[in-house]
Structure formats: structure tokens, C-alpha cells
Design a protein around this motif. Structure first.
Motif, PDB file in Angstrom:
ATOM      1  N   GLU A   1       0.704  -1.278   0.034  1.00  0.00           N
ATOM      2  CA  GLU A   1      -0.177  -0.057   0.040  1.00  0.00           C
ATOM      3  C   GLU A   1       0.758   1.360   0.149  1.00  0.00           C
ATOM      4  OE1 GLU A   1      -2.700  -0.548   3.199  1.00  0.00           O
ATOM      5  OE2 GLU A   1      -3.795  -2.145   1.887  1.00  0.00           O
ATOM      6  N   ASP A   2       2.061   1.547   0.692  1.00  0.00           N
ATOM      7  CA  ASP A   2       2.783   2.479   0.836  1.00  0.00           C
ATOM      8  C   ASP A   2       3.490   2.714  -0.265  1.00  0.00           C
ATOM      9  OD1 ASP A   2       4.834   4.212   1.584  1.00  0.00           O
ATOM     10  OD2 ASP A   2       4.601   3.780   3.547  1.00  0.00           O
ATOM     11  N   ASP A   3       3.349   3.836  -1.166  1.00  0.00           N
ATOM     12  CA  ASP A   3       4.018   3.872  -2.483  1.00  0.00           C
ATOM     13  C   ASP A   3       5.537   4.082  -2.491  1.00  0.00           C
ATOM     14  OD1 ASP A   3       1.569   4.028  -3.517  1.00  0.00           O
ATOM     15  OD2 ASP A   3       1.614   6.357  -3.839  1.00  0.00           O
ATOM     16  N   GLU A   4       5.899   4.793  -1.284  1.00  0.00           N
ATOM     17  CA  GLU A   4       7.506   4.991  -1.026  1.00  0.00           C
ATOM     18  C   GLU A   4       8.053   3.328  -1.069  1.00  0.00           C
ATOM     19  OE1 GLU A   4       9.355   7.341   1.912  1.00  0.00           O
ATOM     20  OE2 GLU A   4       7.842   8.752   1.165  1.00  0.00           O
ATOM     21  N   VAL A   5       7.442   2.681  -0.100  1.00  0.00           N
ATOM     22  CA  VAL A   5       7.930   1.516  -0.090  1.00  0.00           C
ATOM     23  C   VAL A   5       8.031   0.571  -1.042  1.00  0.00           C
ATOM     24  CG1 VAL A   5       7.634  -0.901   1.427  1.00  0.00           C
ATOM     25  CG2 VAL A   5       7.364   1.407   2.669  1.00  0.00           C
ATOM     26  N   ARG A   6       6.852   0.668  -2.098  1.00  0.00           N
ATOM     27  CA  ARG A   6       6.779   0.065  -3.187  1.00  0.00           C
ATOM     28  C   ARG A   6       7.875   0.480  -4.021  1.00  0.00           C
ATOM     29  NH1 ARG A   6       2.977   1.622  -6.135  1.00  0.00           N
ATOM     30  NH2 ARG A   6       1.290   1.259  -4.241  1.00  0.00           N
ATOM     31  N   ALA A   7       8.159   1.579  -4.136  1.00  0.00           N
ATOM     32  CA  ALA A   7       9.144   2.185  -4.981  1.00  0.00           C
ATOM     33  C   ALA A   7      10.570   1.878  -4.742  1.00  0.00           C
ATOM     34  CB  ALA A   7       9.032   3.946  -5.224  1.00  0.00           C
TER      35      ALA A   7
END
Ligand code: NAI
Length: 380
Positions: free
Chosen positions: A65-71
Motif C-alpha cells: 500500500e505504501d507508495d514509497e515502500v513499493r518504489a
């Protein structure tokens, strides 16, 4: 985040991962690694597969869910050359299930391999001893068998050859645990445990079709028994080409109880390869291409072309069978093989075979595994 990375690095001695093959499994294994913050280099001989690594990985990681973590996770995976992969601590080969193709790649890799790096194959069926014989550093070679879908299957089979060092086995088990998987060390044989259990289940599904049972009824029987997927859905998910290649290895090894179904052969010829090509026993809808790696993606219906194709061999008088009986037949085929696995000492006890079926193949937990189920049923 830093906390999780530190935890991983303190537990696993393996730090950098090279993956050979960016197909279905290579990609899923890459996703699992970056989810756990291991840097990954990935190679494929097909440039088109390499070009789509990032977009397919993004599909695999869509649930983060967290965009930063996925990136951050996505940034950890990079395509690499064979030479760059040779720098990694652990290599995982996940290319096509053909002995001669794997052997050729191992030879090509030879100049780039570090003698102390661990090299593993994700093969479903080919004996590790055979692969290790053509690998330059057999002490560092083992089977490391992730299961599809990797995000949802807790088991990883760890398979030594007669030359694999104890240290390598220990490192691989630690590595599997650091990926939040359960390693099961099994003896080397064609199909190991999981594919020996799976193959009869798939074959029985194909036999039922030949006996005139409609596709939907076969699948219903499996689901009623408590399996997550029926045999036809599993074949579509794995890929019919991989099922066929694995089937050939098992047929050579166990000819008295395995047969190559004409349905499979004919579907291969018609390129009905399953979900990764949009069409197999099921149709996967107009958006199949963008959803090959989407978790929990559902097919749009059964493929009438396959039902038509089956007509050619179908028994004249269709078998009159209930869905409950179908479920029992499918499970019994798996259970019979489970007993043979025990007899062959592939694992040390019944609990391990049953556990492999439950956490490796989603055999219903309430039935405690094929052997426990069979013994319980037999007692009733
Ligand atoms: P796949 O057909 O999806 O991918 C294979 C990839 O290997 C392709 O991208 C192809 O371009 C690449 N390739 C072929 N020859 C190559 C070479 N010489 N060098 C580099 N890349 C090469 O196959 P999939 O399903 O990913 O299977 C890979 C391995 O994993 C097989 O050994 C299979 O038995 C095993 N496996 C498959 C499972 C499944 O459910 N599909 C489950 C567990 C293991």
C-alpha cells in the motif's frame, strides 16, 4: 524499513540474489526477494522478458500500500548480464524445464561464477544429482524449489545432491526463513515431494475429462473437497508447457503410473498454454496480458475450444459420477503417491508429506494432508 533490512541481513548470510530466467517463476521469486529487501539482478535470454521486468514486478507488488515502500522495493531489482549475476552470493536458475537448456546455461555461466557462490535450480522435476553433474562446483549446487504462486505458498523444498555441502544446505534454509518461507529438506528424486504429489492430481483431472466428465464438474469436485484450485485451474496457472515438460520427466521416471494425456499434447500444439497466454482450459478475459502477475485474478470462463477438443477422445458413455466422488478420486490419486514418497524415504515421516501438501499445494488443512485423510477415510 531500516529495521526490517537489518533483521534480514543479520539472519541470512546470503545478501545479493541473481535470478536466471524472468518468466513466471523468475519474476515471482524476484518479487519475493525485493519484498524482503534483498537486491536482485535478473537475466533472461529473451530481451522482451527483460524489458518488462519492472512493469510485471509492479503488478506483483500492487498489494504494497505504501507508495514509497513499493518504489524502494522496485528499485532493488535490476536486469543484469551473466557477468553481473556472477557477482551475486546466491544464484537461482528458473529457466525452461529442459535438462539440455539448463546444462548449456551452466556451461555458459562457468567463466563468471565465483567458486564460493551458491547456485540453485528451481526445477520442478529434474533430479538435482543430474544437474549437479553438469555444474562446475557441485559442492555449492542444490535444488531450491519455490512453488507457484510464490506469494501464497509457504513451502520451499531444499534438495541436496550427494555432493552438496552441509553449509550450503544450512545457508539455503536460513535464506528461506528470512523470506518468511518454511524450508523442507527432501531427498533427491524426480519430482521431489510436491510435484510427485501434484502430478497424479493433475492426471486424474485429465482422466476424468477423457471419461466424459465436463470441465466445470471436475473443478467443482475439487473445490467441494476443499482444494483452493481444481486440477485444470492449476495447469492454467502453472503454464501448460511447464506441466508438459515436467510431465515428461516424471513419465520417464515412473512410466508404470504416469501417462502423457493426449489432451495436454493437443493443447500444446494449439498454443493453449494457460493464463500466461490468455487461454488454456479457461479463458482469461480481454485484459489477461496486463494481469498475468495480478494476485487473485479470476478467469472469465471455461474455454469451449478445449471442450470441443476433448470430444475426440471422450468415452462414448459419459461417466456418471457425483462431485463428492470426483473430489475423492482426485485426493486419492495424491494420497497413493504420498504413501510411495514415504516408502521411497524422500522425507523422514508422514507429517512432512502431509505438511508439504497442505502448505505447498493448499490441500485442505481441515483434512490434515493426503495420508492423514486416507487413513481416516479408510478407518471409517
Ligand atoms: P517460463 O516459461 O514462464 O519462463 C522461463 C524463462 O526462461 C523464459 O522467460 C525464457 O525466456 C527463459 N529462458 C529460456 N532459456 C533460457 C536461457 N538459456 N537463459 C536464460 N533464460 C532462458 O517458465 P516458469 O514457469 O517460470 O518455469 C521456470 C522453472 O521453474 C522451470 O524449471 C519450472 O519447472 C520451475 N517451476 C515452475 C513452476 C510453475 O508453476 N510454472 C513452479 C515451480 C517451479
Amino acid at each position: 524499513m531500516a529495521k526490517r533490512s537489518a533483521l534480514v541481513s543479520s539472519y541470512s548470510r546470503v545478501q545479493s540474489i541473481g535470478i536466471l530466467g524472468a518468466g513466471l517463476m523468475g519474476l515471482e521469486i524476484a518479487a519475493l526477494n525485493v519484498r524482503n529487501f534483498f537486491p536482485v539482478r535478473i537475466y533472461d535470454s529473451d530481451p522482451a522478458m527483460l524489458a518488462t521486468v519492472h512493469s510485471r514486478l509492479a503488478e506483483e507488488l500492487a498489494d504494497v500500500e505504501d507508495d514509497e515502500v513499493r518504489a524502494e522495493m522496485l528499485s532493488l531489482a535490476e536486469p543484469g548480464t551473466l557477468e553481473e549475476l556472477g557477482e551475486c552470493d546466491l544464484l537461482i536458475e528458473a529457466i525452461v524445464e529442459k535438462m539440455e537448456v539448463k546444462a548449456e546455461l551452466y556451461q555458459t555461466m562457468k567463466p563468471f561464477l565465483r567458486p564460493n557462490a551458491i547456485f540453485t535450480s528451481n526445477t520442478s522435476t529434474i533430479p538435482i544429482e543430474k544437474l549437479s553433474d553438469v555444474f562446475p562446483y557441485p559442492k555449492n549446487f542444490a535444488g531450491l524449489h519455490f512453488l507457484h504462486p510464490v506469494w501464497n505458498r509457504e513451502l520451499v523444498e531444499v534438495i541436496p545432491s550427494s555432493k552438496t555441502s552441509e553449509l550450503v544446505l544450512q545457508r539455503l534454509s536460513d535464506y528461506a526463513i528470512s523470506l518468511e518461507k518454511t524450508p523442507l529438506c527432501v531427498s533427491d528424486c524426480p519430482g521431489f515431494v510436491v510435484n510427485r504429489l501434484l502430478q497424479p492430481y493433475l492426471n486424474e483431472g485429465l482422466n476424468l475429462l477423457l471419461e466424459g466428465v465436463p470441465m466445470e464438474k471436475v473443478e467443482e469436485g475439487a473445490l467441494e473437497f476443499g482444494m483452493t484450485w481444481g486440477p485444470l485451474r492449476i495447469m492454467d496457472e502453472i503454464g501448460l508447457d511447464t506441466v508438459m515438460n515436467a510431465g515428461k520427466v516424471l513419465y520417464m521416471a515412473y512410466p508404470e503410473r504416469t501417462a502423457l494425456s493426449p489432451i495436454l499434447v493437443s493443447m500444446m500444439k494449439k498454443k493453449l498454454l494457460g493464463r500466461k497466454r490468455g487461454e488454456g482450459f479457461y479463458l482469461w478475459g480481454e485484459n489477461w496480458r496486463e494481469n498475468v502477475h495480478t494476485h487473485d485474478f479470476q478467469p472469465s470462463g471455461f474455454n469451449p475450444a478445449v471442450q470441443k477438443l476433448v470430444e475426440k477422445w471422450k468415452a462414448e458413455k459419459p461417466l456418471d459420477i457425483s462431485t463428492a466422488e470426483i473430489g475423492n478420486r482426485l485426493a486419492a490419486a495424491m494420497a497413493d503417491e504420498a504413501f510411495r514418497i514415504l516408502e521411497d524415504d524422500v522425507v523422514s515421516d508422514q507429517g512432512q508429506v502431509d505438511m508439504a501438501a497442505v502448505i505447498g499445494l493448499a490441500f485442505p488443512e481441515s483434512k490434515r494432508g493426503p495420508i492423514a485423510w486416507k487413513l481416516y477415510e479408510a478407518e471409517r
